[in-house]
Design a protein around this motif. Sequence first.
Motif, PDB file in Angstrom:
ATOM      1  N   PHE B 175       0.666  -1.143   0.031  1.00 13.93           N
ATOM      2  CA  PHE B 175      -0.080   0.001  -0.119  1.00 13.93           C
ATOM      3  C   PHE B 175       0.812   1.413  -0.127  1.00 13.93           C
ATOM      4  N   ASP B 176       0.237   2.314  -0.206  1.00 10.14           N
ATOM      5  CA  ASP B 176       0.954   3.549  -0.126  1.00 10.14           C
ATOM      6  C   ASP B 176       0.868   4.070   1.590  1.00 10.14           C
ATOM      7  N   ILE B 177       2.073   4.962   1.833  1.00 11.96           N
ATOM      8  CA  ILE B 177       2.237   5.354   3.102  1.00 11.96           C
ATOM      9  C   ILE B 177       0.813   6.093   3.467  1.00 11.96           C
ATOM     10  N   SER B 178       0.554   6.951   2.599  1.00 11.95           N
ATOM     11  CA  SER B 178      -0.552   7.940   2.957  1.00 11.95           C
ATOM     12  C   SER B 178      -1.228   8.376   1.803  1.00 11.95           C
ATOM     13  N   GLY B 179      -2.371   9.239   1.898  1.00 12.95           N
ATOM     14  CA  GLY B 179      -3.196   9.570   1.048  1.00 12.95           C
ATOM     15  C   GLY B 179      -4.393   8.648   0.377  1.00 12.95           C
ATOM     16  N   ASN B 199      -7.792   0.421  -2.228  1.00 16.42           N
ATOM     17  CA  ASN B 199      -6.444   0.058  -1.826  1.00 16.42           C
ATOM     18  C   ASN B 199      -5.844   0.990  -0.725  1.00 16.42           C
ATOM     19  N   HIS B 200      -6.133   1.971  -0.943  1.00 15.47           N
ATOM     20  CA  HIS B 200      -5.663   3.367   0.105  1.00 15.47           C
ATOM     21  C   HIS B 200      -6.418   3.200   1.257  1.00 15.47           C
ATOM     22  N   LEU B 201      -7.744   2.638   1.318  1.00 15.91           N
ATOM     23  CA  LEU B 201      -8.661   2.576   2.644  1.00 15.91           C
ATOM     24  C   LEU B 201      -8.190   1.338   3.652  1.00 15.91           C
ATOM     25  N   VAL B 202      -7.561   0.388   2.937  1.00 16.40           N
ATOM     26  CA  VAL B 202      -7.137  -0.788   3.596  1.00 16.40           C
ATOM     27  C   VAL B 202      -6.469  -0.616   5.060  1.00 16.40           C
ATOM     28  N   ALA B 274     -12.652   9.550  12.068  1.00  8.74           N
ATOM     29  CA  ALA B 274     -11.634   9.292  13.031  1.00  8.74           C
ATOM     30  C   ALA B 274     -10.525  10.190  12.939  1.00  8.74           C
ATOM     31  N   LEU B 275     -10.630  11.250  13.809  1.00 11.56           N
ATOM     32  CA  LEU B 275      -9.706  12.415  13.675  1.00 11.56           C
ATOM     33  C   LEU B 275      -8.204  11.769  13.355  1.00 11.56           C
ATOM     34  N   ILE B 276      -7.749  11.003  14.434  1.00 15.75           N
ATOM     35  CA  ILE B 276      -6.245  10.744  14.477  1.00 15.75           C
ATOM     36  C   ILE B 276      -5.944   9.756  13.353  1.00 15.75           C
ATOM     37  N   THR B 277      -6.565   8.670  12.926  1.00 18.66           N
ATOM     38  CA  THR B 277      -6.396   7.780  11.903  1.00 18.66           C
ATOM     39  C   THR B 277      -6.260   8.511  10.644  1.00 18.66           C
ATOM     40  N   GLU B 278      -7.465   9.384  10.299  1.00 15.06           N
ATOM     41  CA  GLU B 278      -7.504  10.099   9.000  1.00 15.06           C
ATOM     42  C   GLU B 278      -6.518  10.881   8.893  1.00 15.06           C
ATOM     43  N   THR B 279      -6.083  11.867  10.090  1.00 17.17           N
ATOM     44  CA  THR B 279      -5.049  12.711   9.637  1.00 17.17           C
ATOM     45  C   THR B 279      -3.660  11.799   9.558  1.00 17.17           C
ATOM     46  N   LEU B 280      -3.329  10.726  10.347  1.00 11.95           N
ATOM     47  CA  LEU B 280      -2.024   9.932  10.015  1.00 11.95           C
ATOM     48  C   LEU B 280      -1.955   9.469   8.766  1.00 11.95           C
ATOM     49  N   PHE B 281      -3.236   8.942   8.021  1.00 14.58           N
ATOM     50  CA  PHE B 281      -3.042   8.577   6.683  1.00 14.58           C
ATOM     51  C   PHE B 281      -3.487   9.567   5.649  1.00 14.58           C
ATOM     52  N   SER B 282      -3.796  10.724   5.984  1.00 15.34           N
ATOM     53  CA  SER B 282      -3.949  11.800   5.129  1.00 15.34           C
ATOM     54  C   SER B 282      -5.119  11.489   4.315  1.00 15.34           C
ATOM     55  N   ILE B 286     -13.699  13.725   7.261  1.00  9.18           N
ATOM     56  CA  ILE B 286     -14.304  14.824   8.035  1.00  9.18           C
ATOM     57  C   ILE B 286     -13.176  15.179   9.211  1.00  9.18           C
ATOM     58  N   GLY B 287     -12.605  13.987   9.709  1.00  5.41           N
ATOM     59  CA  GLY B 287     -11.506  13.923  10.831  1.00  5.41           C
ATOM     60  C   GLY B 287     -10.463  14.863  10.452  1.00  5.41           C
ATOM     61  N   TYR B 288     -10.032  14.385   9.175  1.00  8.68           N
ATOM     62  CA  TYR B 288      -8.505  15.149   8.710  1.00  8.68           C
ATOM     63  C   TYR B 288      -8.812  16.397   8.420  1.00  8.68           C
ATOM     64  N   THR B 289      -9.959  16.807   7.708  1.00 14.31           N
ATOM     65  CA  THR B 289     -10.354  18.289   7.429  1.00 14.31           C
ATOM     66  C   THR B 289     -10.413  19.189   8.826  1.00 14.31           C
ATOM     67  N   SER B 290     -11.222  18.701   9.659  1.00 16.86           N
ATOM     68  CA  SER B 290     -11.422  19.353  10.853  1.00 16.86           C
ATOM     69  C   SER B 290      -9.906  19.448  11.845  1.00 16.86           C
TER      70      SER B 290
END
Lengths: 514, 334
Positions: B175-179, B199-202, B274-282, B286-290
């Motif tokens: 997988f890719d590291i993030s995005g 694939n990126h969501l796995v 998921a604030l943290i998970t979304e941020t970590l994986f970019s 909604i979590g990443y955005t906020s």
Amino acid sequence: MSDENKKNTMPEEEQLSLNDDRRVKVVSPGALVVKRFFRNRIAVVGLVMLAAMFLFSFLGGALIPYGQDEQFYTYTFMEKEYVAATRNDDLRYAVREGGEFGTIYQAQFLLAQIKGETEFSYRDASFSLKEEGPDFYSIWDSEGNILAIAYKDIVHAADGMPELSFNAKYEALKAYLGGGASFTADGVEYTLSEHDILQDGVEVAYVSRVVVQSKVSGVVISRDFKERLEEALDSGTEKFAYTDAAGEESEYTITYDASAKVWSVTQATKTYVYSVYGSPSKEHPLGTDKNGMDMLTRLMYGGRVSLMVGFIVVFIETVIGVILGGLAGYFGRWVDNLIMRIVDVFYCIPSMPLLIILGAAMDGMNVDPQIRMIYLMLVLGFLGWPGVARLVRGQILSLREQEFMTATEACGIRVSRRIFRHLIPNVIPQLIVTCTMGLGSTIITEATLSFLGLGVKFPFASWGNIINDVNNSFVMTNYWFIWIPAGVCLLTAVLGFNFVGDGLRDAFDPKMKR
Amino acid sequence: MRKYIIKRILLSVLILFCATFVIYIVLRCLPGNYVETMAIQLSTKPGAKSFEEWMAQLSVTYGLDKGPIEGYFVQIGNMLKGNFGDSWRWTVPVIEKFNDVIWLSFVMGGIAFVLELLIAIPLGVVAATKQYSRADYAITAGAVLGYYAAKRFSLPTFFFATLLKLVFAVHLGWFDISGLVGRNYAQLDAMGQFLDKANHLVLPITTLVIVSIGGLMRYTRTNMLEVLNSDYIRTARAKGLSEKKVIYHHAFRNTLIPLVTIVGGSLPSLFSGALITETLFSIPGIGYTSYHSMVVGDIPFSMFYMTFMAILTLAGNLIADILYAVVDPRVRIA
């Protein structure tokens, strides 16, 4: 009664009556709890894990010889460009004092030289040239005076000596290329030995085709070094060592740039730097971090911070929670209603976003790291009390109706004493369990914030901000020793708290059979 | 029942009002916010107005010139009218940005939730029926790894996410590291684009499942144990029913009562992201955005997000309480 029992009690206890106290082992409720707790294997494992983490953080930090933010240095060899050398392939010119031989004349001379002519002219000036040796020409003006010389072998002044005069250069080259051993110029006698030009036995100049340029400002390249370099160039070696006048030996590497026809010489200098991301070694079992600090020490102090933050936060939570929960549970009615609505409000305020916003704001205000840590603990504690309050209130609601409370009322005991001496102690078991679990989750929250760079800040270490380094994916892939140990510590502590909490819950529960 | 629900909803509105007030006051009182940064930037431009002038102008533009309490009522009035303002960070209306990102979070949360149920409940049942066996210890140890106390994260999400990234993205290269999309996303056909996103969501979904699975598993185990210790199970065994029938027919059904409650209660939280998970994986949910709005002090978006979260929490509690009464006939709601 079975035979077995009889056999056991028979020998010495024959005279004891059935209801004699000595026949049964009396165990206090506390001892029972301890017994049940230690029967639970997971709980014991958790206890061991916690003990290990505490010893590691508090004792380890005291025993380890390094300080929390002590930086370590190391020597590295850095390749710095030292000199550039070229072999002179162009004719160079030296002009007599007061003479003039500009570029236009030089071009005319070159044309004549290539064609093999002995005379050339430009406009109304005419010159004659004479080949005095290989790649060495002298140029004479129309009156038969020497005007300039053109040469490829260069006469360099020796270290600390003035440049030779035009005449001396001319005579020197003539002698050098003609194979003479001595020459006279301006009435001074010079002798030649190989490349060196001596005056009264002292070297004043030397002849060489190699031009060496210093690439380091303020460094004069010694004659000695140049000779050493020329030797290396002639023999075609790529590396050579040279000890300078001060006695410092350095390694030099020669690389040849074919397009520019320049040899570039790099010097490997020993540089004293922070030991950044140093690999694990004997002195630093877990290597060093990005600031050159010992990782193991950081981990120990980080453990202190993480555990301390956990304890203080849980303490604040518990104090507020017990007081408000106790009041709500005991008084009921509007007090209960009011406090429980406050609890509801706190419950529905999303805590992580709030913490992130506060952290970002403190970043903006450049709050001192120490004060920041205190704020963090206060905020975490203030956001966490509703859980405790709910628990305490729920327990007290049922305890309040029991007979012993009627008894306290009958005895005329003060209300505060009734709540805090008679009701709260009955809640202690559940409280201990909640607090133990709370410690685990507080540590995680703190670590998550620190990981995002919004919690505990440098120079203080915490397990979270140690792992923060993996935001740099190069660190994540190449330096496992930076973040894996911190993660393992964090996990151990949190698991320990949860195991122990679980074990305590089971042990306190009288319904449990084991 | 209806009376109870209405009462609860009215109470929730009151609580929400108080909560948003607290949130608004906190947001307003913070210095070093977005507007200040913007004013500093604007005032450093050549020939620009001074910082104070910009600050005054921007404050009026962003409605910060009123006092916090008055500002709150203006804000809440606008919110009630469905006007949530424009996000400062994303420079589009808050609601538009929200519509862009929420569905990704919902899909992610939904898949993770279903997986969680499918894995956690059977494991919890097994752990309970084989209490203190080796399987129980193994499952409990695994479960405590993912133990969460009521809030979403009680486990170092960031540590697990990093481990997963190291193993599956860096070393195995699956997988890719993030995005959310790969670099050649634009060249793919519709199916390829879908697979690329999947694939990126796995990894993010795996992280979510690992982190939250423990809580549900432990909850199942505790409730199952309670049921197994009750008298009617002893009766069932005494009747001579097979162990299988006792566990799956009698015990498990009763365990479902609290499970349905908790599952129903966590349905609204599928939208919270998921604030943290979304941020970590970019992952731009909604979590990443906020997260990115919050760190720059974007008041309209943060306010909206936190209000949204508060509503979700209240809705979750309400659903759980109602379901509890619906599922278990013994519970009567006054």
